[in-house]
Motif scaffolding. Structure first.
Motif, PDB file in Angstrom:
ATOM      1  N   ARG A  99       0.466  -1.438  -0.007  1.00 39.29           N
ATOM      2  CA  ARG A  99      -0.105  -0.155   0.022  1.00 39.29           C
ATOM      3  C   ARG A  99       0.706   1.123  -0.149  1.00 39.29           C
ATOM      4  O   ARG A  99       0.489   2.215   0.843  1.00 39.29           O
ATOM      5  CB  ARG A  99      -1.265  -0.403   1.150  1.00 39.29           C
ATOM      6  CG  ARG A  99      -1.893  -1.400   0.890  1.00 39.29           C
ATOM      7  CD  ARG A  99      -2.767  -0.658   1.972  1.00 39.29           C
ATOM      8  NE  ARG A  99      -2.271  -1.077   3.283  1.00 39.29           N
ATOM      9  CZ  ARG A  99      -2.116  -2.747   3.847  1.00 39.29           C
ATOM     10  NH1 ARG A  99      -2.507  -3.728   3.037  1.00 39.29           N
ATOM     11  NH2 ARG A  99      -1.370  -2.692   5.127  1.00 39.29           N
ATOM     12  N   ASN A 100       2.327   1.054  -0.976  1.00 36.24           N
ATOM     13  CA  ASN A 100       2.462   2.282  -0.617  1.00 36.24           C
ATOM     14  C   ASN A 100       2.377   3.041  -2.744  1.00 36.24           C
ATOM     15  O   ASN A 100       1.233   2.551  -2.742  1.00 36.24           O
ATOM     16  CB  ASN A 100       4.077   2.494  -1.333  1.00 36.24           C
ATOM     17  CG  ASN A 100       4.539   2.388   0.283  1.00 36.24           C
ATOM     18  OD1 ASN A 100       4.761   3.769   1.108  1.00 36.24           O
ATOM     19  ND2 ASN A 100       4.741   1.507   0.781  1.00 36.24           N
ATOM     20  N   GLN A 101       3.223   3.723  -3.368  1.00 40.05           N
ATOM     21  CA  GLN A 101       2.680   4.337  -4.883  1.00 40.05           C
ATOM     22  C   GLN A 101       3.926   3.528  -5.475  1.00 40.05           C
ATOM     23  O   GLN A 101       4.609   4.349  -6.397  1.00 40.05           O
ATOM     24  CB  GLN A 101       2.814   5.507  -4.898  1.00 40.05           C
ATOM     25  CG  GLN A 101       1.014   6.158  -3.841  1.00 40.05           C
ATOM     26  CD  GLN A 101       0.814   7.476  -3.372  1.00 40.05           C
ATOM     27  OE1 GLN A 101       1.632   8.123  -4.494  1.00 40.05           O
ATOM     28  NE2 GLN A 101       0.218   7.608  -2.922  1.00 40.05           N
ATOM     29  N   LEU A 102       4.484   3.038  -4.679  1.00 41.81           N
ATOM     30  CA  LEU A 102       5.601   2.116  -5.853  1.00 41.81           C
ATOM     31  C   LEU A 102       5.361   1.650  -7.410  1.00 41.81           C
ATOM     32  O   LEU A 102       4.734   1.140  -7.399  1.00 41.81           O
ATOM     33  CB  LEU A 102       6.672   1.045  -5.063  1.00 41.81           C
ATOM     34  CG  LEU A 102       6.805   0.952  -3.795  1.00 41.81           C
ATOM     35  CD1 LEU A 102       7.031  -0.143  -2.924  1.00 41.81           C
ATOM     36  CD2 LEU A 102       7.897   2.182  -3.604  1.00 41.81           C
ATOM     37  N   ARG A 103       6.314   2.145  -7.907  1.00 43.95           N
ATOM     38  CA  ARG A 103       6.317   2.157  -9.530  1.00 43.95           C
ATOM     39  C   ARG A 103       7.856   0.697 -10.061  1.00 43.95           C
ATOM     40  O   ARG A 103       7.748  -0.056 -10.268  1.00 43.95           O
ATOM     41  CB  ARG A 103       6.931   3.675  -9.913  1.00 43.95           C
ATOM     42  CG  ARG A 103       5.501   3.996 -10.427  1.00 43.95           C
ATOM     43  CD  ARG A 103       5.359   5.532 -10.915  1.00 43.95           C
ATOM     44  NE  ARG A 103       7.204   6.567 -11.060  1.00 43.95           N
ATOM     45  CZ  ARG A 103       6.966   7.411 -10.400  1.00 43.95           C
ATOM     46  NH1 ARG A 103       5.727   7.383  -9.798  1.00 43.95           N
ATOM     47  NH2 ARG A 103       7.959   8.072 -10.421  1.00 43.95           N
ATOM     48  N   GLU A 104       9.263   1.268  -8.866  1.00 48.01           N
ATOM     49  CA  GLU A 104      10.018   0.172  -9.076  1.00 48.01           C
ATOM     50  C   GLU A 104      10.664   0.150  -7.971  1.00 48.01           C
ATOM     51  O   GLU A 104      10.513   0.800  -6.931  1.00 48.01           O
ATOM     52  CB  GLU A 104      11.370   1.521  -9.914  1.00 48.01           C
ATOM     53  CG  GLU A 104      12.372  -0.251 -10.042  1.00 48.01           C
ATOM     54  CD  GLU A 104      13.398   1.109 -11.335  1.00 48.01           C
ATOM     55  OE1 GLU A 104      14.017   0.202 -11.376  1.00 48.01           O
ATOM     56  OE2 GLU A 104      12.727   1.948 -11.406  1.00 48.01           O
ATOM     57  N   LEU A 105      10.876  -1.290  -7.306  1.00 41.02           N
ATOM     58  CA  LEU A 105      11.729  -1.565  -6.550  1.00 41.02           C
ATOM     59  C   LEU A 105      12.777  -2.531  -6.250  1.00 41.02           C
ATOM     60  O   LEU A 105      13.042  -3.316  -7.456  1.00 41.02           O
ATOM     61  CB  LEU A 105      10.553  -2.666  -5.859  1.00 41.02           C
ATOM     62  CG  LEU A 105      11.330  -3.580  -4.434  1.00 41.02           C
ATOM     63  CD1 LEU A 105      11.082  -2.309  -3.372  1.00 41.02           C
ATOM     64  CD2 LEU A 105       9.861  -4.553  -3.754  1.00 41.02           C
ATOM     65  N   THR A 106      14.019  -2.251  -6.075  1.00 37.98           N
ATOM     66  CA  THR A 106      15.015  -3.072  -6.518  1.00 37.98           C
ATOM     67  C   THR A 106      16.216  -3.575  -4.808  1.00 37.98           C
ATOM     68  O   THR A 106      15.488  -2.064  -3.318  1.00 37.98           O
ATOM     69  CB  THR A 106      16.316  -1.940  -6.829  1.00 37.98           C
ATOM     70  OG1 THR A 106      15.854  -1.250  -7.882  1.00 37.98           O
ATOM     71  CG2 THR A 106      18.117  -2.064  -6.992  1.00 37.98           C
ATOM     72  N   LEU A 107      16.491  -4.895  -4.342  1.00 33.94           N
ATOM     73  CA  LEU A 107      16.440  -5.288  -3.374  1.00 33.94           C
ATOM     74  C   LEU A 107      17.747  -5.978  -3.994  1.00 33.94           C
ATOM     75  O   LEU A 107      17.974  -6.330  -4.377  1.00 33.94           O
ATOM     76  CB  LEU A 107      15.436  -6.044  -2.631  1.00 33.94           C
ATOM     77  CG  LEU A 107      14.582  -5.288  -2.426  1.00 33.94           C
ATOM     78  CD1 LEU A 107      12.943  -6.690  -2.568  1.00 33.94           C
ATOM     79  CD2 LEU A 107      13.752  -4.276  -1.253  1.00 33.94           C
ATOM     80  N   SER A 108      18.234  -6.197  -2.613  1.00 30.54           N
ATOM     81  CA  SER A 108      19.088  -7.277  -2.850  1.00 30.54           C
ATOM     82  C   SER A 108      18.985  -8.158  -2.132  1.00 30.54           C
ATOM     83  O   SER A 108      17.919  -8.712  -1.601  1.00 30.54           O
ATOM     84  CB  SER A 108      20.079  -7.441  -1.389  1.00 30.54           C
ATOM     85  OG  SER A 108      21.280  -8.152  -1.427  1.00 30.54           O
ATOM     86  N   GLY A 109      19.137  -9.402  -3.143  1.00 32.08           N
ATOM     87  CA  GLY A 109      18.464 -11.122  -3.153  1.00 32.08           C
ATOM     88  C   GLY A 109      19.798 -12.343  -2.145  1.00 32.08           C
ATOM     89  O   GLY A 109      19.481 -13.405  -2.380  1.00 32.08           O
ATOM     90  N   PHE A 110      20.756 -11.718  -1.346  1.00 29.46           N
ATOM     91  CA  PHE A 110      21.642 -12.322  -0.893  1.00 29.46           C
ATOM     92  C   PHE A 110      20.992 -12.945   0.575  1.00 29.46           C
ATOM     93  O   PHE A 110      21.200 -14.174   0.906  1.00 29.46           O
ATOM     94  CB  PHE A 110      22.776 -11.498  -0.122  1.00 29.46           C
ATOM     95  CG  PHE A 110      24.173 -11.175  -1.300  1.00 29.46           C
ATOM     96  CD1 PHE A 110      24.979 -12.087  -1.694  1.00 29.46           C
ATOM     97  CD2 PHE A 110      23.884  -9.297  -1.612  1.00 29.46           C
ATOM     98  CE1 PHE A 110      25.560 -11.718  -2.745  1.00 29.46           C
ATOM     99  CE2 PHE A 110      25.044  -9.473  -2.556  1.00 29.46           C
ATOM    100  CZ  PHE A 110      25.695 -10.304  -2.873  1.00 29.46           C
ATOM    101  N   SER A 111      19.894 -12.339   1.434  1.00 30.64           N
ATOM    102  CA  SER A 111      19.198 -12.800   2.274  1.00 30.64           C
ATOM    103  C   SER A 111      18.004 -13.008   2.102  1.00 30.64           C
ATOM    104  O   SER A 111      17.261 -13.776   2.894  1.00 30.64           O
ATOM    105  CB  SER A 111      20.205 -12.266   3.913  1.00 30.64           C
ATOM    106  OG  SER A 111      21.406 -12.686   3.539  1.00 30.64           O
ATOM    107  N   LEU A 112      17.491 -12.289   1.193  1.00 29.19           N
ATOM    108  CA  LEU A 112      16.497 -12.506   1.252  1.00 29.19           C
ATOM    109  C   LEU A 112      14.908 -13.311   1.182  1.00 29.19           C
ATOM    110  O   LEU A 112      15.284 -14.367   0.478  1.00 29.19           O
ATOM    111  CB  LEU A 112      15.747 -11.364   0.221  1.00 29.19           C
ATOM    112  CG  LEU A 112      13.882 -11.254  -0.440  1.00 29.19           C
ATOM    113  CD1 LEU A 112      14.239 -10.184   0.871  1.00 29.19           C
ATOM    114  CD2 LEU A 112      13.916 -10.920  -1.421  1.00 29.19           C
ATOM    115  N   ARG A 113      13.914 -13.396   2.191  1.00 34.02           N
ATOM    116  CA  ARG A 113      13.180 -14.767   2.424  1.00 34.02           C
ATOM    117  C   ARG A 113      11.641 -14.667   1.570  1.00 34.02           C
ATOM    118  O   ARG A 113      11.158 -14.998   1.174  1.00 34.02           O
ATOM    119  CB  ARG A 113      13.563 -15.605   3.756  1.00 34.02           C
ATOM    120  CG  ARG A 113      14.828 -15.057   3.881  1.00 34.02           C
ATOM    121  CD  ARG A 113      15.567 -15.867   5.750  1.00 34.02           C
ATOM    122  NE  ARG A 113      16.352 -16.577   6.120  1.00 34.02           N
ATOM    123  CZ  ARG A 113      16.897 -17.991   6.030  1.00 34.02           C
ATOM    124  NH1 ARG A 113      16.224 -18.649   4.931  1.00 34.02           N
ATOM    125  NH2 ARG A 113      17.887 -17.738   5.715  1.00 34.02           N
TER     126      ARG A 113
END
Length: 1252
Positions: free
Chosen positions: A465-479
């Motif tokens: 429930r934001n207004q995000l158009r683009e999301l960038t994350l690191s995948g090293f530890s993402l669960r």
């Protein structure tokens, strides 16, 4: 005239005299205050209504908004005044507070705007359920028992006979039993007996006696003898609670205490003291300043005490390890708080703090600090010193910019909760990554782009429930990643998250599944529903870890062919564009295992499937199959599955069911409704008899042949309890309201209570009628209706709440004769949707924290605590309700109000509760019931749809069919074109159709003709019948000339666009031997009169333009067609009704496109129509729905004597078919006129014969 004093104190049974009324009318700032007494009876008024109070203890004090409490006390001979809100806590008024102003402010915040109305409401004694003044402080007996029990009783020490019985003062307070001398109870010797872990036993040899024993090896015992059974039970009940505790805990919450009893300080073993929801004072004998006497106190809860300032003397309790001071209105903290060195948990939520003192950094043992719902604009720097903290709880603050560099400096912080702030941007000071934060919650903010690629150890992210158009994350530890309800088009995760197990990206704008998600080796849950996907990657279906795949509500047209076995357990592909499933989807893989061997749930609803592969029988673990709203004609082979439990094949095209010899014992629910061609034999029904829930269509009940007058509206209501054992939804329906000039419809949803919806159902219409008589302003009388209903809930509305929706149809004030207006008001989550020209028009507002940011901000400003599941104080997600007065001022009853004039384009109105609209979109609901003839069947269909889509809660739906303009219309059209040599009469009386109990389907085409006559003049409701009071004439009439007159309901068209209106006319007559009206002299030309039923279907080209979807438009240079040209393309066709296979469609005009067929004629025409909820407009809009079977009694069809053979129901006998064909051919050729000249020729585009 004096404002107070005994002269103006009126007995409650007395009424206002003329003198008092005149005095009040002179100034709206004058009013009255009801003053209650506080004797033993009135002391329990928190659980009884104001009417139960003794009239001798109720006084009516006249005063003004300027009158202080001290002046009223002086006139009444009282020391203080007390205020009770919502039958709950009671607080003492300060001498300078003004009681009448308090009442006026309260009513104003509820929603009353008019000062005169506020004055009137303030004088209503029913207001005492929400706001009440006392001359003495009331107390409940059970509250007093929890605080302190005392009395003079016979006491003996020990269980032996060595001691004698003696009269002593006995006190049970806190965790101890205190026994003292009666004379020297304050100065003499006291015997204190700790009861925690001890015993309380009945003394068998003495009536009404109890033995109190302490714990430990040297336990002491006191025997106390009571005089009555009631006293015995009170002491036993309270002492049993104390001895059952493991730790010395005293709970005095919600007691309206200003101080604790002095005897409580004798309980030196108290370790936890709960004083939540009180009005504790500082400088009193038992006030907060004396709490340092508790030498072993470790936990203290003082939340919701409205302290205003931090009690500094609490900092002198060095043993404290847990302190809760939330919701006390603090603006700052004292520096002395740094002396609480043993403090481990500090809760300061719901205050007005903007900074934290540096001395707070001395609390090196502090492991939990809650500062949510304050006014912080940034993360306090003191967090850097509190190294034992690992979580930042800052939800509901005012943070707009998050400096990631600050978090980088806090190496001890692992969890960050910043939900419900005002976050818009992130600032990165340097390229240094954050190696510490593992969990971050950024829900309900205003972020448009989020880059957390520097958080290399991030394991879980919430950014819903934001207004995000683009999301960038690191995948090293993402669960786990939760990014629902945004505007995402791109999600970048690098490297591929090898530890990712759950990915939720629903309700975004994704056009494809991210590549990195397909390569995640441990992903178990993938939710990409409500996106724009057109295909499913083969790699995602080849995942050896994926167990739950949610692909619903996308644009997927096909599924890839599986090659290997995958462990998928749940597959949801509902509401896509699937036309077929791969034949090998459920077959054996190369490793000889079933490809979907572990599949347990399969949802195929809302597609265009015609069959389900027979290999589904290989899915031995399948227990749920939902294939609602498809075109399935062959029952899938699922009744041999050993674990099948729930099967939903409703709204398909099933014709028969192949049943095995024995059904699986696990089958519990089978839904076959909406399959109009399905006929179940008695043997089949007997086989299904053991099923717990079997849903099939019921046959229509015969209706009596009574004359039904035409009305502007009719309604149908359906309510289903779902899997709950009680129904908490109620509805209100008054078709003839206010002397028959209006209508009222309502829907009430109590969520978990059924009492309030019932009360509102019984009272709200009466309240509306009273308010309508006082004001003509729709906003005023609807708002007052809700506010007064809120008051009338009384004691039931103090702790319970209900969503409410009210729709009022009345004559428009601008044109009360010819037009109507619709006023809708609602609170909570019940909604109303108007179908205007085939399109949904929402008329309500959803008052919830998730869907209304303005309301969420208002609640936050009022310092309510919003829990992680988005509920106000953990109770409800709604911000406006009727009832729940104890949650004032966060929950208000002021409704959202909208008004709209009704026009000829308005077809129906749908009212539904929260559960209905959670599972159905507005468009889908409208399309599902637009062409259902019976409003009751339409309402049932909506509820069934919601349950088919997974609704397990109470669901309620009301469908109101609107017939606006039928009789209120004063305009006339140019004329009417009908086939036949004589023509119809210019007007006709419209009758209501018979109402089937199940959703109807379209029948075969009997005849079709184009006409200039509007839908309202033939039938705006489905299945209307022409009255037999008019002579039946031929079908070949020319234009009937008449002057054109328009009313406000039928504005003149802006262009020459003709749009198709679905309608049907079924001609009725009295029963006679020849099948004709008994009053008719001549039969209808071209209609066979062998006693069989005749169905006439009408396509009407209405010149009342409707703004429908895909409405055709004429070319700019094309001339407007003349009436004669419009009449030239009429069709007339007759079909046989005895058998689908032998039915004959007579020749029709060549320029007409292929007619759409109903399920009953699907075999003849080779094309079947979906009768479910997901029907494209082109498949259903130009269908004219008439009943497939004639009722047993005459209800609008040609009634004829009973035939000898039931199957002999054809319109045209076999031996006359060829003759009739020739006659009809000659008939149409004779009607052809000479070809017009090229310049005069005007034809409508072909698309006018398609759906709108």
């Amino acid at each position: 005239m004096k404002r107070n004093g005994s002269r103006n104190c009126l007995n409650r049974r007395s009424r206002f005299g003329s003198r008092e009324r005149d005095w009040l009318r002179k100034d709206v700032k004058r009013g009255c205050v009801y003053l209650y007494g506080a004797d033993t009876t009135t002391a329990t008024t928190t659980t009884t209504s104001s009417a139960a109070s003794s009239s001798s203890d109720l006084h009516l004090v006249l005063c003004t908004v300027e009158t202080p409490a001290s002046e009223i006390c002086a006139g009444e001979g009282r020391e203080s005044l007390y205020l009770q809100l919502h039958g709950d806590l009671v607080r003492r008024l300060e001498p300078t507070e003004r009681p009448l102003q308090i009442v006026y402010d309260y009513l104003s915040r509820l929603g009353f705007d008019d000062p005169a109305r506020i004055q009137e409401e303030a004088a209503n004694p029913d207001l005492g359920c929400m706001l009440r003044f006392y001359g003495e402080k009331p107390c409940q007996m059970d509250h007093l028992d929890r605080i302190l029990l005392s009395g003079i009783y016979n006491v003996r020490k020990g269980k032996t006979q060595l001691h004698k019985w003696a009269e002593r003062l006995v006190v049970l307070c806190g965790t101890c039993l205190i026994v003292s001398s009666v004379k020297d109870c304050q100065t003499g010797k006291m015997h204190i007996l700790p009861l925690v872990g001890g015993k309380v036993e009945e003394v068998k040899r003495r009536q009404y006696s109890l033995a109190f024993s302490s714990a430990g090896a040297q336990a002491q015992t006191y025997l106390v003898s009571f005089e009555t059974l009631a006293e015995y039970q009170r002491w036993q009940r309270q002492a049993s609670k104390v001895v059952s505790q493991r730790i010395s805990t005293v709970d005095l919450s919600c007691h309206s205490l200003e101080e604790v009893p002095e005897h409580l300080f004798y309980s030196q073993d108290i370790t936890y003291l709960n004083l939540r929801h009180n009005f504790m004072q500082l400088e009193r004998p038992g006030g907060l300043d004396t709490f340092y006497k508790f030498s072993q106190l470790k936990g203290l809860n003082l939340s919701h005490n409205k302290l205003g300032s931090f009690p500094v003397l609490l900092c002198e309790i060095p043993t404290l390890t847990e302190l809760n001071l939330s919701c006390n209105g603090f603006h700052d903290l004292p520096s002395q708080i740094g002396s609480l060195l043993n403090l481990q948990t500090l809760c300061l939520d719901g205050n007005f703090l903007t900074t934290l003192p540096e001395e707070l950094g001395n609390l090196q043992q502090l492991s939990s600090l809650g500062i949510s719902f304050n006014n912080f604009s940034q993360i306090p720097e003191v967090y850097e010193k509190l190294t034992m903290l690992d979580k930042v709880f800052m939800a509901g603050n005012l943070v707009e910019v998050l400096n990631l560099g600050v978090l980088n400096r806090m190496s001890h912080i692992k969890h960050v909760d910043l939900r419900m702030n005002r976050l818009k941007t992130m600032i990165i000071e340097n390229l240094e990554g954050n190696k510490y934060i593992t969990h971050m919650d950024l829900r309900d903010n205003q972020l448009t782009d989020l880059d957390l690629s520097s958080f290399c150890n991030l394991e879980q992210l919430h950014c819903e429930r934001n207004q995000l158009r683009e999301l960038t994350l690191s995948g090293f530890s993402l669960r786990t990643l939760y990014a629902n309800s945004n505007r995402l088009t791109t999600v970048n995760v690098y490297p591929v998250p090898s530890l990712l197990t759950s990915l939720e990206l629903s309700r975004n704008l994704l056009e494809c599944v991210p590549d990195w998600a397909c390569e995640a080796k441990k992903i178990e849950i993938l939710d990409v529903s409500y996106n724009l996907l057109t295909e499913v990657p083969m790699r995602i279906l080849s995942s050896l870890s994926l167990r739950k795949l949610m692909l619903g509500h996308n644009h997927v047209q096909s599924l890839p062919t599986l090659v290997e076995h995958i462990p998928l357990e749940v597959l949801d592909v509902q509401h896509n564009l699937l036309t077929r499933l791969p034949d090998t989807l459920f077959s054996k893989a190369l490793n000889k295992l079933n490809k979907l061997e572990q599949l347990e749930e399969l949802n195929l609803s809302g597609n265009k499937l015609k069959t389900i592969p027979t290999t589904i029988a290989n899915c031995k673990r399948l227990h749920t199959l939902v294939a609602h709203s498809n075109h399935i004609s062959i029952f899938p082979e699922i009744l041999q599955l050993p674990q099948i439990q729930f099967v939903d094949l409703s709204c398909n095209d099933l014709t028969e069911i192949l049943i095995p010899e024995a059904l699986p014992a696990t089958l519990q629910d089978l839904d076959l409704t909406g399959n109009t061609n399905l006929v179940l034999e008695h043997k089949t029904l007997d086989t299904f008899s053991h099923i717990t829930t079997l849903k099939i269509d019921q046959k229509p009940l015969p209706t009596t042949d009574s004359t039904v007058t035409s009305t502007f509206w009719s309604h149908g209501l359906a309510e289903m309890a779902g899997q709950r054992n009680k129904l908490c939804v109620s509805a209100l329906a008054v078709d003839n309201f206010a002397e028959g000039v209006g209508a009222v419809y309502g829907m009430f949803d109590g969520d978990r209570n059924e009492e309030l919806p019932r009360l509102l159902q019984c009272t709200m219409a009466d309240v509306l009628l009273e308010e309508v008589q006082q004001s003509t302003n729709d906003t005023v009388f609807m708002a007052n209706t809700f506010l007064v209903s809120h008051r009338k809930l009384g004691m039931a509305g103090q702790k319970l709440g209900s969503s409410a929706l009210l729709c009022y149809i009345r004559p428009d004030t601008a044109d009360p004769v010819n037009s109507f207006s619709l006023t809708v008001a609602n609170v909570g989550t019940c909604q109303a949707v108007l179908c205007r020209g085939g399109r949904p028009v929402p008329l309500s507002k959803v008052f919830s924290l998730e869907q209304d940011p303005e309301e969420a901000q208002r609640v936050k400003d009022q310092k309510a605590i919003i829990t992680e599941d988005n509920k106000v104080n953990g109770v409800t997600c709604c911000t406006r309700l009727l009832g729940c007065t104890y949650l004032y001022p966060w929950i208000l009853p002021k409704p959202h109000i909208s008004s709209t004039p009704l026009t000829i384009q308005d077809e129906l109105l749908i009212l539904g509760n929260k559960a209905l609209w959670e599972h159905l979109s507005y468009t889908e609901a409208v399309n599902a019931v637009r062409h259902v003839q019976d409003p009751l069947a339409a309402a049932k269909k909506l509820c069934t749809l919601a349950q088919s889509y997974g609704c397990q809660d109470n669901v309620g739906a009301m469908v109101v069919y609107l017939n606006i303009g039928e009789e209120g219309c004063t305009c006339e059209m140019n004329g009417l074109t009908l086939p036949g040599p004589m023509g119809f009469a210019s007007t006709a009386i419209i009758k209501d159709p018979p109402k089937p109990t199940t959703p109807s389907s379209s029948s075969g085409i009997a005849s079709e003709f184009s006409s200039e006559m509007s839908t309202s003049e033939v039938s705006s409701e489905v299945g209307s019948t022409a009255s037999d009071e008019h002579n039946t004439v031929g079908l070949d009439a020319g234009l009937l000339p008449r002057p054109e007159r328009r009313c406000s309901l039928h504005p003149a068209p802006t262009s020459g666009v003709f749009q198709r209106q679905p309608s049907c006319a079924t001609f009725s007559s009295n029963q006679s031997d020849n099948g004709l009206d008994s009053d008719d002299d001549q039969p209808v030309e071209g209609v066979m009169t062998n006693g069989s039923k005749v169905e006439v279907e009408v396509d009407i080209h209405c010149c009342r333009g409707r703004d429908l979807e895909n409405s055709p438009t004429l070319p700019e240079n094309s001339p407007a067609p003349c009436p004669e040209d419009r009449a030239r393309g009429s069709l007339f066709g007759i079909r046989r009704q005895n058998s689908v296979n032998s039915g004959i469609l007579l020749p029709v005009s060549k320029d007409r496109t292929e007619l759409q067929k109903s399920p009953s004629t699907s075999c003849l025409y080779g094309k079947k129509l979906s009768n479910g909820s997901i029907v494209p407009l082109e498949d259903s809009l130009n269908l004219i729905e008439v009943a497939t079977e004639a009722p047993k009694k005459k209800t609008g069809y040609f009634a004829a004597p009973t035939q000898l053979e039931p199957e002999d129901q054809f319109v045209i006998p076999r031996d006359l078919e060829e003759e009739v064909k020739e006659q009809m051919k000659h008939h149409q050729e004779s009607r052809h006129e000479p070809e017009p000249s090229e310049e005069d020729r005007t034809e409508l585009p072909e698309e006018f014969d398609t759906a709108l």
